[in-house]
Design a protein around this motif. Structure first.
Motif, PDB file in Angstrom:
ATOM      1  N   VAL A  80       0.868  -1.168   0.000  1.00  0.00           N
ATOM      2  CA  VAL A  80       0.000   0.000   0.000  1.00  0.00           C
ATOM      3  C   VAL A  80       0.907   1.220   0.000  1.00  0.00           C
ATOM      4  CG1 VAL A  80      -1.734   1.311   1.280  1.00  0.00           C
ATOM      5  CG2 VAL A  80      -1.826  -1.190   1.251  1.00  0.00           C
ATOM      6  N   VAL A  81       0.738   2.072  -1.002  1.00  0.00           N
ATOM      7  CA  VAL A  81       1.530   3.298  -1.099  1.00  0.00           C
ATOM      8  C   VAL A  81       0.693   4.443  -0.545  1.00  0.00           C
ATOM      9  CG1 VAL A  81       2.657   4.927  -2.665  1.00  0.00           C
ATOM     10  CG2 VAL A  81       2.767   2.467  -3.129  1.00  0.00           C
ATOM     11  N   GLU A  82       1.237   5.152   0.422  1.00  0.00           N
ATOM     12  CA  GLU A  82       0.570   6.324   0.978  1.00  0.00           C
ATOM     13  C   GLU A  82       1.455   7.533   0.734  1.00  0.00           C
ATOM     14  OE1 GLU A  82      -0.374   5.740   5.067  1.00  0.00           O
ATOM     15  OE2 GLU A  82      -1.663   4.030   4.658  1.00  0.00           O
ATOM     16  N   SER A  83       0.822   8.641   0.412  1.00  0.00           N
ATOM     17  CA  SER A  83       1.568   9.864   0.139  1.00  0.00           C
ATOM     18  C   SER A  83       0.698  11.062   0.491  1.00  0.00           C
ATOM     19  CB  SER A  83       1.946   9.922  -1.347  1.00  0.00           C
ATOM     20  OG  SER A  83       2.505  11.175  -1.666  1.00  0.00           O
ATOM     21  N   ASP A  84       1.345  12.140   0.888  1.00  0.00           N
ATOM     22  CA  ASP A  84       0.606  13.374   1.117  1.00  0.00           C
ATOM     23  C   ASP A  84       0.573  14.232  -0.148  1.00  0.00           C
ATOM     24  OD1 ASP A  84       3.229  14.134   1.067  1.00  0.00           O
ATOM     25  OD2 ASP A  84       3.197  15.241   2.943  1.00  0.00           O
ATOM     26  N   VAL A 127       0.065  10.683  -6.580  1.00  0.00           N
ATOM     27  CA  VAL A 127      -0.753   9.475  -6.512  1.00  0.00           C
ATOM     28  C   VAL A 127      -1.687   9.411  -7.706  1.00  0.00           C
ATOM     29  CG1 VAL A 127      -2.516   8.253  -5.168  1.00  0.00           C
ATOM     30  CG2 VAL A 127      -0.573   9.312  -4.009  1.00  0.00           C
TER      31      VAL A 127
END
Length: 81
Positions: free
Chosen positions: A46-50, A55
């Protein structure tokens, strides 16, 4: 930084990118993170980014951006089985 499913630290890395935009820097992080996770045999990531734009570029089929090699490389890793 990569965390396990329980929130534990797994690995991190750094790289000098030179001069680039924040979005491109985030895409580089996503690309290298996915590539490294794949080499370590992680298959459910799972890739999370602000950075919403990074994204979006990694996930959407945006024909206007299709020629960007970095975006194409990230998309290829996301689709990797």
């Amino acid at each position: 930084m990569f965390l396990g499913d329980q929130g534990e630290w797994l690995f991190g890395f750094f790289r000098s990118l030179g001069r680039c935009s924040g979005i491109m820097a985030e895409l580089w992080v996503i690309l290298h993170g996915l590539h490294h996770a794949w080499r370590l045999r992680f298959r459910q990531v799972v890739v999370e980014s602000d950075c919403f734009e990074a994204v979006r570029l990694a996930n959407e089929v945006d024909l206007g951006q299709a020629g960007n090699m970095l975006i194409t490389a990230v998309r290829d890793l996301v689709k990797h089985d």
